[in-house]
Each structure stands twice: as C-alpha cells, then as structure tokens.
Design a protein around this motif. Sequence first.
Motif, short mmCIF file in Angstrom:
data_model
loop_
_atom_site.label_atom_id
_atom_site.label_comp_id
_atom_site.label_asym_id
_atom_site.label_seq_id
_atom_site.Cartn_x
_atom_site.Cartn_y
_atom_site.Cartn_z
N ALA A 1 -4.22 9.73 2.86
CA ALA A 1 -2.88 9.80 2.93
C ALA A 1 -2.38 10.77 1.84
O ALA A 1 -1.41 11.46 1.87
CB ALA A 1 -2.32 8.50 2.76
N LEU A 2 -3.22 10.68 0.66
CA LEU A 2 -2.63 11.50 -0.50
C LEU A 2 -3.53 12.86 -0.70
O LEU A 2 -3.44 13.68 -1.73
CB LEU A 2 -3.14 10.76 -1.81
CG LEU A 2 -2.48 9.40 -2.01
CD1 LEU A 2 -2.85 8.67 -2.97
CD2 LEU A 2 -0.86 9.77 -2.30
N MET B 1 -9.75 1.20 3.90
CA MET B 1 -8.32 1.05 2.85
C MET B 1 -8.46 2.35 1.82
O MET B 1 -7.46 3.13 1.73
CB MET B 1 -8.26 -0.22 2.39
CG MET B 1 -7.38 -0.07 1.21
SD MET B 1 -5.78 -0.28 1.53
CE MET B 1 -4.60 0.01 0.11
N LYS C 1 0.84 -1.21 -0.09
CA LYS C 1 -0.02 0.03 -0.05
C LYS C 1 0.77 1.12 0.13
O LYS C 1 0.53 2.23 -0.79
CB LYS C 1 -0.98 0.04 1.01
CG LYS C 1 -0.34 0.10 2.47
CD LYS C 1 -1.46 0.19 3.69
CE LYS C 1 -0.61 0.07 4.93
NZ LYS C 1 -1.67 0.16 6.10
N ARG D 1 -3.52 19.66 -4.14
CA ARG D 1 -2.53 20.34 -4.83
C ARG D 1 -2.83 20.13 -6.48
O ARG D 1 -2.73 21.25 -7.23
CB ARG D 1 -1.14 20.02 -4.48
CG ARG D 1 -0.14 20.90 -5.25
CD ARG D 1 1.16 20.55 -4.55
NE ARG D 1 1.67 19.24 -4.53
CZ ARG D 1 2.55 18.68 -3.42
NH1 ARG D 1 2.87 19.42 -2.57
NH2 ARG D 1 2.67 17.37 -3.41
N PHE E 1 -6.41 5.40 2.16
CA PHE E 1 -5.30 5.82 0.91
C PHE E 1 -5.51 7.20 0.43
O PHE E 1 -4.70 7.80 0.12
CB PHE E 1 -5.71 4.87 -0.23
CG PHE E 1 -4.78 4.75 -1.33
CD1 PHE E 1 -3.73 4.41 -1.42
CD2 PHE E 1 -5.17 5.47 -2.62
CE1 PHE E 1 -2.74 4.14 -2.43
CE2 PHE E 1 -4.32 5.36 -3.61
CZ PHE E 1 -3.19 4.52 -3.51
N THR F 1 1.24 6.92 -6.47
CA THR F 1 0.38 7.78 -6.64
C THR F 1 0.80 9.35 -6.38
O THR F 1 0.47 10.21 -7.09
CB THR F 1 -0.78 7.44 -5.93
OG1 THR F 1 -1.22 6.08 -5.95
CG2 THR F 1 -2.19 8.17 -6.53
N GLU F 2 1.27 9.58 -5.54
CA GLU F 2 2.00 10.57 -5.06
C GLU F 2 2.83 11.16 -6.10
O GLU F 2 2.96 12.62 -6.63
CB GLU F 2 2.75 10.72 -3.50
CG GLU F 2 2.16 10.66 -2.47
CD GLU F 2 2.81 10.56 -1.31
OE1 GLU F 2 2.22 10.44 -0.13
OE2 GLU F 2 4.13 10.59 -1.34
N TYR G 1 2.08 1.73 -3.42
CA TYR G 1 1.00 2.22 -4.42
C TYR G 1 0.84 3.71 -4.09
O TYR G 1 0.66 4.64 -4.95
CB TYR G 1 -0.11 1.58 -4.24
CG TYR G 1 -0.12 0.23 -4.76
CD1 TYR G 1 0.76 -0.12 -5.76
CD2 TYR G 1 -0.86 -0.80 -4.08
CE1 TYR G 1 0.63 -1.44 -6.13
CE2 TYR G 1 -0.85 -2.31 -4.41
CZ TYR G 1 -0.05 -2.61 -5.54
OH TYR G 1 -0.13 -3.79 -5.76
N GLN G 2 0.71 4.05 -2.57
CA GLN G 2 0.77 5.49 -2.40
C GLN G 2 1.64 6.31 -3.04
O GLN G 2 1.56 7.52 -3.33
CB GLN G 2 0.64 5.53 -0.61
CG GLN G 2 0.19 6.85 -0.13
CD GLN G 2 0.22 6.77 1.55
OE1 GLN G 2 -0.32 5.77 1.87
NE2 GLN G 2 0.80 7.75 1.99
N ASP H 1 -1.66 15.96 -1.92
CA ASP H 1 -1.16 15.89 -3.33
C ASP H 1 -2.46 16.15 -4.22
O ASP H 1 -2.31 16.60 -5.08
CB ASP H 1 -0.62 14.71 -3.54
CG ASP H 1 0.88 14.72 -2.99
OD1 ASP H 1 1.56 15.16 -3.42
OD2 ASP H 1 0.84 13.55 -2.21
#
Lengths: 514, 203
Positions: B8-9, B1, A278, B15, B5, A285-286, A281-282, B12
Amino acid sequence: MKNQFIASYAFNPDEEGFADFAQYLRSTDNYPTKILVDVIEESFTHETIPHVGKADKTAIIRRLIEKKNRESADYSYFRVIGRESAGRRDDKILLSVLSNPGLLAPWLDLIEKAGVAVSGVWSLPLISEKLIEKMGLGSGNVLLMTQQVPSNIRQSYFKDGEFKHSRSAGINLYEAPIGEYAAQEVDQSIRYLANQRLIGFDERVNVHIICSRQDESSIRENCKDSTVVIFHYHYVDEIEEITECSDIGEQYCNGVFSSLCKDEPIIKSHYGPKNLFKYYYQQLTETGLRAASIILFVVSIILGISFVSNTSSIKDEINLLNENAEAMNKAYKSQLQKLEPELKYSRPMMSSVLLYEKMQETKSIAPQNFMVEASKVLASIGMHDVTITKITWEKTQEKKATPVRRGRARNNQANKPDNIEYSQNGNIKHKATIKGYIHGASTDKKATADKIDRIYNSFNDNPLFEKVNIIEVAFDVRPEKKLEDEGGAGHMSTTEDTKDGMFEIEMFMNGSAI
Amino acid sequence: MNLAFIKALQVDIVRFLMVIVFATMFAGGSYYYYVSIQEERNLAERNLNEIKSKYENAVESKKRLEEFKKRYEKLIALEITETENRLNWIDLIDSTARDNGIPYVKYNISPQELSADKGLASKYPGIDVYLSKMQLEIVMLHEGDLYIMAKVLDEKARGLFDINSCEISRRKSEKPSVIDSGTNRNFIANCTLNWYTMKPKGI
C-alpha cells in the motif's frame, strides 16, 4: 477551522442507515477518525489481579475476558485504580468491556471498506471523567446523567472525581415524559451502587443532570431532593461553553462528548483490535514518508546550493592567492634570485662569526694569565722559603645538571679539558694545582705548617680565586687528618724539606675576573 | 499484513528512496565539488606561504650577509674557514723558539676530527666544526717562554686555537723556584692546544 465541530449526523442501524453511512464515508475526505462508543452493552467492573508486570497483566485480563466472551477481548480496557491494603496486595483494576462488539461490526465493516483511517475507539463513560473535571465536580459522590440520543439515558458515577461505574438505559419518550424516566433511573442507580457497596445507604449523592432547557421542567417535576440525594441541573449549551464547543448547538450531549473525544491523545485508545487501525498506521506512515521526502529534498537542495555558492567565493580567494603568489614570486626573482648563490652562505657566515667571537670571549682563560695572578698572591707572602715544583692548569667548564637514567643527575662537575663545549652556556674557568715545598720543614714543622696555612689563606682570601683546597700536605695538622712524626733528644732527623715541607693546593679561578 | 502494508505504501517508499538517491547525489556531489575547491584553495595558500617564506628567508639572509660579511672576511684571512695551515703553525713554533732562545720545543698534532660537541649543530647551524689537537712540549728557561710562545701563536698563526691544559714542572736542578729561576733549561711545559676550523656545511 482546525478541530472545529462541523456537523452531526444520525444513521439508524438498518439497511437505509448503513447505506447512508457508506455514502457519507465515500463523500468525505479520509481524515483520521475517532470512534466514540456509547452503548448499553458496555460493562464496568472492579477486579483484583496479582501485582505483575504490564505484559502479564494484559495477558491475565485477556484471559479473564475470554472466559466470558472471546469476541470482547479486543474491546476491553483496564486501568489500575489502586492496590489491596492487605494480603498479596493485589492490584485493583477498573475493567470496561464491550460485551457485544458485534453491534459495531456493520459500522466498522463499512469504515474498513471505505478505507477510512481509524485512529482509535473511545468509551464515552470513561471520557466523561474529563467532563466532571471541567465542571469542577472533583469531590464527593457524583452521579452524572446525560442524554446523547433520544432513546437512551446514561448515568455515570464518580467518587472524588474518579470514574467508578456507568450504566445506560433505554427510554421511550412516546410512553412517558423524560422526567419520569430520569427519576426512576436515578433511584435504580443509587440502589445499585449501594448494593455494590460503592456508596453507603446514608451517603449523600449529588446528581448532576445535563439536559436541554425544554426538558428541565419535566425533570424538575419528577426529581425531588431528599436527605441523601440532591439534584443539580445544567443546560447542554452551558456545558458546551465549559467544554469550549459552544458552536455545536446540539439538543443532547453527543456534541459535548465528541468534542472531548477529539482532544484525546491518539497514543492508545480504549478499544479496538490492531487490525482496525491499519489504515491509520498506513496514513501516518504515508504522511511521515512524504514529510521525510520533502524535508530531505529541501535540505539536500539547501546544502547543495550552499556548497556551490561557497565555492564561488573560494574561487575568488584562490585567484587572489595565486595573484599574490605570482607577484611575490616576481619580486623574488627580480630582487633576490640573483643573490641566491651568495645568500646560502649567510647562515654559515653568521654561525662561524658567532662561534669565533664566543671563543674569543674565553681567550683570557689561559695558563699565562693564571700564572700572573698566582705569582702576585705568592709574592705578597714572600717566596724566599718556598719552592714551586709543579703547576698544572686546565680549562674547565661548569655544566647544568642533566637528568640521566636511574634518577641520577650529573653534578656541575668540571669537564675534562678535552670536552670544553662552546655550544653550552656553562661558565668556563681556570682550574689549577700548585705543588711545592717549604724550606726548613725538617727542622721547624710549626713554621712550615704556618707558611702553608698562609699560602692557602692568601689564595682563599683573594676574590679571584674560589674553591681553594689543600690536596696534600706532609705535616697535616688539620683535625680530620692523620698525623704521625717522631722526635726526642737523641733523635736524628733523616728527612728532607722536599718531603716534610711538601704541599699541593688546588684552586679555581674565575675566567671573567681577568 | 506486512506485505500488504508495504504494498500500500510502495509509491511513497519508492518516492522516498528516489529522494534519498537524489539528495545523496546532489548534496554529496556538491560537497565533493566544494571539498575539491577547498583543496585547491589550500594548495594555493600553501604555495603562497612557500613563496612568502622563501622571500622572507632570502631577505633575512641578505640582512645576515650584510651584517656578518666583514667579520667573516676576518675569519677567511685567518684561514679558520679553510683547510688548516699546519705548515704556518710549525713554522711559527720553530721560528719563535729560535728567535727567543727557547732550548727545546716538541709538537705533536693529531689528525683533524669533527668536534664532539653535539650542541654546536643546533646553536651554530650551517657549519661543521673540526678540531685538531696539538701537544706542545717546551723546555723553558723561565715561564716567560710560555707567554712568548702563546702570544706569537695568538697573534700570527693562521688559525684559531685555545689552550686546554698545561703542566709546568721543574726539571731536576739545584735552583729552587719555578717563578724565580734564571738558569738554563729549568722547566718543562706540556700543553694541549685545540685548533679549530669552521667549514660551511653542505656547500
């Protein structure tokens, strides 16, 4: 610096080792990480399963593994290596399973806690197939013996370059030298492979041992060639050179396999639950979002600037166009505007003059001109026995065929006199009929027919006249016409010349001939 | 999940969305500005073309005027471009008959109509062509009377005409020929003449 081996660390599976590993993870940058697994608890078996689609195949394998150990389901890998030659022609697969994934759990927990992006978990024995290829051992039975840590020996068997089996054995170098273990393990492996019918009892096996220079003498001392087992020795530093990681300088092969592992594509690794990846993948993606943001930002800036910079050149163009327009307008006003009232008559003037001149061109097509020419023709054959009773004349115009509905076309037929169209380019002509009779026709029909024939021929032979037709003749001797008369010695004629000698001739005369 | 996910992003994602908004506004705004300037340029070009075309047309009209003016004056003199002078025609017919001993002349002029020739408008633009049909019946001593009548009308009449059809027939008489006859009132000529008038359209 890219993809270069930097250093190697060993962490023992105890409290101290875990703490050191956690410390190591915290102190290093969070780059995508690959895990290479080399454990005794990794089994390799050959199975047959029905030939089905990929999803079904995965489900079958998963069920097969879960029967033995539910925890291993996420730590299994299979590869189709062929098909049965008979029966249902099932798929033959090579199945590798980590039978005790719990061994990895403390390490993976630490990795997850540190938020490290794991891109995959690879099996060292499976990766060793790449090493065989690089070493050029693509044919025959090859047993590759490697040592990654002091406490283990790994033996992997390949047939014609394809991985078939692997086993790892623990050793204790404090109890016996490496050579003794090597000879003993090779012997056991060959017997195992023979029992599994992976090799025949009398089949030749090339054992390739990768060892350090200091261990070579001990191994050579204990491992003796026989008729079926031939030993080959390779130094670790040589292999490091082959695998292009000569800067590693390790005593064992751990560096070689790490180097091979780093070159593995990250699309799909051998083992690991999805959850393990995970952070990877994160991270992907970032990175993707950041890259997309930067690209979008840069592209929009470039586009914006290019649009704005283009507009400045267009503005100059606008100024130039406006200046030209103004100059031209000024010129118009000074030179031509005052003439405007007169100028608007120019087109009607031109049209009127041209139409007038076109009409004048056809002025010669008039009845008096036709009669002059007709008189000349008639005079040439003698008019003493001919009386003209009627002349009709009209102006006619040929028109080009024009397609009309139902696929019929209008012919070049003469117009009605009222419909002369000066806008058309059709040739304008005289069309006339001359009607009269021949004197003495009641008594001499032959002479009458002869005279009419001469009149007809005279017009027909004259180049001024075209399409001369006899419309009607009283005594018509032409084969296509009906002919009727009466006679005899006692017959008394009661007819007149005006009837018996009657004729009517139609003709066209070319206008331009006058 | 999935939520975790996305969480966490989120920085970004936010932005990225902001960049999209900025890029759309900046690139879109500059494009809009570019298009509006482009339109302005097109307008200026159209304006110049219009003036240019007006100027060129005027120059051409001037040339045409110089070329056709004198020839057109002849048409004006002939009264082809004005209201038709029917009085002049009938005067001429009467005087010609009288002066040349033509026994009998009858005329019939139909009302003036716009010409049915549809091709005229495209081939000869800017004018309307009118047509008056004249039926002329002449009792003649000989065919020369027809020549005289046609010649006089052609030379002296105020207008433009053409003869479309004619029928010359012998009257009941003992004398035989149309062409050779010399006795009084031998023939009848029935002719159709079209008189044309050309008027500038819409002026």
